[in-house]
Design an enzyme around this catalytic site. Structure first.
Site, PDB file in Angstrom:
ATOM      1  N   ARG A  65      -2.103 -34.588  26.652  1.00  0.00           N
ATOM      2  CA  ARG A  65      -2.426 -33.672  25.573  1.00  0.00           C
ATOM      3  C   ARG A  65      -3.196 -34.358  24.441  1.00  0.00           C
ATOM      4  O   ARG A  65      -4.020 -33.779  23.787  1.00  0.00           O
ATOM      5  CB  ARG A  65      -1.139 -33.091  25.013  1.00  0.00           C
ATOM      6  CG  ARG A  65      -1.346 -32.015  23.996  1.00  0.00           C
ATOM      7  CD  ARG A  65      -0.010 -31.416  23.618  1.00  0.00           C
ATOM      8  NE  ARG A  65      -0.183 -30.099  23.067  1.00  0.00           N
ATOM      9  CZ  ARG A  65      -0.321 -29.845  21.777  1.00  0.00           C
ATOM     10  NH1 ARG A  65      -0.347 -30.801  20.913  1.00  0.00           N
ATOM     11  NH2 ARG A  65      -0.451 -28.596  21.372  1.00  0.00           N
TER      12      ARG A  65
ATOM     13  N   CYS B  94       3.938 -32.143  13.209  1.00  0.00           N
ATOM     14  CA  CYS B  94       2.603 -32.679  13.462  1.00  0.00           C
ATOM     15  C   CYS B  94       2.156 -33.638  12.356  1.00  0.00           C
ATOM     16  O   CYS B  94       2.274 -33.325  11.170  1.00  0.00           O
ATOM     17  CB  CYS B  94       1.644 -31.493  13.533  1.00  0.00           C
ATOM     18  SG  CYS B  94      -0.048 -31.982  13.663  1.00  0.00           S
TER      19      CYS B  94
ATOM     20  N   GLY C 238       1.635 -22.710  15.219  1.00  0.00           N
ATOM     21  CA  GLY C 238       2.094 -23.800  14.359  1.00  0.00           C
ATOM     22  C   GLY C 238       2.111 -23.435  12.886  1.00  0.00           C
ATOM     23  O   GLY C 238       1.324 -22.610  12.411  1.00  0.00           O
TER      24      GLY C 238
ATOM     25  N   GLY D 182       0.854  -1.187   0.000  1.00  0.00           N
ATOM     26  CA  GLY D 182       0.000   0.000   0.000  1.00  0.00           C
ATOM     27  C   GLY D 182       0.886   1.231   0.000  1.00  0.00           C
ATOM     28  O   GLY D 182       2.112   1.113  -0.125  1.00  0.00           O
TER      29      GLY D 182
ATOM     30  N   SER E 162       3.237   4.018   1.297  1.00  0.00           N
ATOM     31  CA  SER E 162       4.095   4.233   2.466  1.00  0.00           C
ATOM     32  C   SER E 162       4.421   5.708   2.558  1.00  0.00           C
ATOM     33  O   SER E 162       5.021   6.271   1.635  1.00  0.00           O
ATOM     34  CB  SER E 162       5.416   3.480   2.329  1.00  0.00           C
ATOM     35  OG  SER E 162       5.217   2.208   1.797  1.00  0.00           O
TER      36      SER E 162
HETATM   37  P1  IMP Z   1       5.768 -25.433  14.563  1.00  0.00           P
HETATM   38  O1  IMP Z   1       6.063 -24.029  14.999  1.00  0.00           O
HETATM   39  O2  IMP Z   1       5.298 -25.498  13.141  1.00  0.00           O
HETATM   40  O3  IMP Z   1       6.918 -26.342  14.817  1.00  0.00           O
HETATM   41  O4  IMP Z   1       4.520 -25.931  15.427  1.00  0.00           O
HETATM   42  C1  IMP Z   1       4.518 -25.928  16.829  1.00  0.00           C
HETATM   43  C2  IMP Z   1       3.138 -26.296  17.320  1.00  0.00           C
HETATM   44  O5  IMP Z   1       2.800 -27.630  16.927  1.00  0.00           O
HETATM   45  C3  IMP Z   1       2.978 -26.345  18.828  1.00  0.00           C
HETATM   46  O6  IMP Z   1       2.808 -25.086  19.417  1.00  0.00           O
HETATM   47  C4  IMP Z   1       1.750 -27.228  19.014  1.00  0.00           C
HETATM   48  O7  IMP Z   1       0.544 -26.531  18.857  1.00  0.00           O
HETATM   49  C5  IMP Z   1       1.881 -28.187  17.855  1.00  0.00           C
HETATM   50  N1  IMP Z   1       2.431 -29.498  18.274  1.00  0.00           N
HETATM   51  C6  IMP Z   1       3.397 -29.760  19.165  1.00  0.00           C
HETATM   52  N2  IMP Z   1       3.669 -31.077  19.232  1.00  0.00           N
HETATM   53  C7  IMP Z   1       2.835 -31.669  18.357  1.00  0.00           C
HETATM   54  C8  IMP Z   1       2.627 -33.022  17.964  1.00  0.00           C
HETATM   55  O8  IMP Z   1       3.286 -33.950  18.409  1.00  0.00           O
HETATM   56  N3  IMP Z   1       1.634 -33.227  17.052  1.00  0.00           N
HETATM   57  C9  IMP Z   1       0.880 -32.212  16.537  1.00  0.00           C
HETATM   58  N4  IMP Z   1       1.072 -30.930  16.844  1.00  0.00           N
HETATM   59  C10 IMP Z   1       2.042 -30.653  17.749  1.00  0.00           C
END
Ligand code: IMP
Length: 502
Positions: A418, A319, A359, A20, A22
């Site tokens: 968890r 994950c 994440g 946009g 600046s």
């Molecule tokens: P990253 O920053 O992409 O590595 O994601 C980190 C996030 O993944 C964490 O804050 C959790 O919410 C999620 N997380 C942590 N451990 C696991 C797992 O074993 N399975 C799925 N999600 C996970």
């Protein structure tokens, strides 16, 4: 019949920001990244405001006590992992809360009967030139003297000479007394032209050293996030099982903010945990909840009393939830929907509940996109796991250093609370992997670089703070061919560096 979303579930990589206007004020040094961590009423301020929009993931391989201090120094908050005994977690919180910036526990100590040779060996090991001489040779012994390189000449002395015969004895030392502030200790250093000053208690026992070389380093942490007693702000993870014991222990240890750590937050158990906390502590205890990926989940946790709400299921780098269970939603789509729900909730109730994008942040520009899409702050796992301060092992392999990084749902973490849904107390299948990430040095340098990119992009979009950025951001979906165009293409690269890809 099942409900079908009309929209495709999208991730950050599928979007770009369109610049946009600046103005001349739009320069990175004018950008503030201050952001609320916990909910607040219209016209009021959040009880905890971060200076940068970053929190570290509630994970064994990420948020230990050292990372908590390093991140608070830069203005963010760590959530110490809860997948450990209550006692161990409370100890980590207490360590970080009691860490005094500038006050260093002595790690080079010797007894008066040791020899010059012992001093030389110790210096080789610790690489420190100031050695405390204490009655028991430990960091908490009675201080009898100090040895620095000014106290001996190796060429003129016998290696057998006793430390007590050449140290600067206690009577000649200028010391500080326990309770002294950092600025008073620094005054002693400057007034007496010293390189270090020992801090002792009433019984002459050594407590800390304050070093002149740290003075500048401390001044460099302009963003540090402190409580009213000038201690670092520290967060801690809790679960939906043992909260009746864990929460009091963590509060006692000094935790400023808690977060229910769960892969899925739209549940009876989170509601119960929040209800118990509110009944026992009212609003005085700050607690986040999650994770959710849509409006319904957000409203559920908002009504249950969460102070902030985490967004994201299945997008984490370690994950495999989407593969093993087939649940989740693209991080960008989730964030866009939840951020809209947060704004509507604010309009209706006058209560602003910050949301956290958790994440799946891979590149630095994903941080910028997440903020533009409405995240008040981010939670990062892989990003922080790469740094010196994370608790995992550093490994040397084929000429490169790596750090270990494993998911909380992996067998290795065995964070049963968890990932199971309450009944069975056993991890029957994994939802996370055990992995390596390239070692990337110190947190401070990396955070500085990443956020300088965020600031710069905000300027391109004409925004000087996060709410303004959200208002002004223009975001477009990109086609798969334009993603190819976005990287270096049709040239032969001479070399690639990790940073250029971040
Ligand atoms: P990253 O920053 O992409 O590595 O994601 C980190 C996030 O993944 C964490 O804050 C959790 O919410 C999620 N997380 C942590 N451990 C696991 C797992 O074993 N399975 C799925 N999600 C996970």
């Amino acid at each position: 019949m099942a409900y079908y979303y009309e929209e495709v579930s999208r991730t950050f990589n599928e979007y770009l920001l369109v610049p946009g206007y600046s103005s001349k004020e739009c320069i990175p040094t004018n950008v503030t990244l201050k952001t609320p961590l916990v909910k607040f009423k219209k016209g009021e301020k959040s009880k905890i405001e971060m200076n940068i929009p970053m929190t570290s993931a509630i994970m064994q391989s990420v948020s230990g006590e050292k990372l908590a201090v390093a991140l608070a120094r830069e203005g963010g908050v760590s959530f110490i992992f809860g997948s450990q005994s209550i006692e161990d977690e409370a100890k980590m919180v207490a360590w970080a809360k009691n860490y005094k910036a500038g006050f260093v526990l002595s790690d080079s100590n010797i007894s008066p009967d040791a020899t010059l040779n012992d001093i030389l060996l110790l210096k080789k090991k610790t690489k420190h030139s100031t050695v405390a001489v204490t009655d028991n040779g430990k960091s908490d012994g009675k201080l009898l003297g100090v040895v620095t390189s000014r106290d001996y000449r190796v060429s003129r002395m016998s290696l057998d000479e006793k430390v007590k015969d050449f140290m600067t004895p206690f009577e000649k030392l200028i010391v500080g007394h326990e309770g002294i502030t950092l600025s008073e200790a620094n005054d002693i250093l400057w007034d007496n032209k010293l390189n270090s000053v020992a801090i002792i208690d009433d019984e002459q026992r050594l407590k800390y050293f304050v070093f002149r070389k740290d003075y500048d380093a401390h001044k460099k942490h302009v963003n540090e996030l402190l409580d009213s007693d000038k201690r670092y702000i520290v967060g801690a993870g809790i679960n939906t099982r043992d909260y009746e014991e864990r929460v009091p222990a963590l509060l006692e240890a000094g935790a400023d903010v808690l977060c229910i750590d769960s892969s899925e937050g739209f549940s009876y158990w989170q509601e119960e945990t929040l209800r118990w906390i509110r009944e026992k502590y009212g609003d005085s205890v700050k607690v986040g909840a999650g994770n959710v990926v849509d409006k319904e989940g957000f409203l559920f946790l908002a009504k249950a009393g969460a102070d902030f709400i985490k967004v994201g299921i299945g997008g984490g780098s370690i994950c495999i939830t989407r593969e093993t269970k087939g649940i989740g939603r693209g991080q960008a789509t989730s964030l866009i929907e939840v951020s809209k729900a947060r704004d509507e909730y604010f309009e209706e109730t006058g209560i602003y509940i910050p949301i956290c994008s958790d994440g799946g942040i891979v590149h630095d520009h994903h941080m910028t996109l997440a903020l533009a899409m409405g995240a008040d702050f981010l939670m990062l796992g892989r990003y922080f796991a790469r740094f010196e301060e994370s608790p995992s092992n550093k490994i040397y392999h084929n000429g490169n250093y790596y750090k270990e990084y494993w998911g909380e749902g992996s067998n290795r973490a065995r964070n049963w609370q968890r990932y199971d849904l309450g009944g069975d107390n056993k991890l029957s299948f994994e939802e996370g992997v055990d992995s390596y990430v390239p070692y990337a040095g110190h947190l401070k340098d990396n955070v500085k670089l990443s956020l300088s990119k965020v600031r710069s992009t905000m300027c391109n979009c004409g925004a000087l703070n996060i709410p303004e950025f959200r208002e002004k951001a223009k975001i477009t979906v990109v086609s798969s061919t334009s993603i190819v165009e976005g990287g270096a293409h049709d040239v032969i690269l001479k070399e690639t560096t990790i940073n250029s890809k971040m």
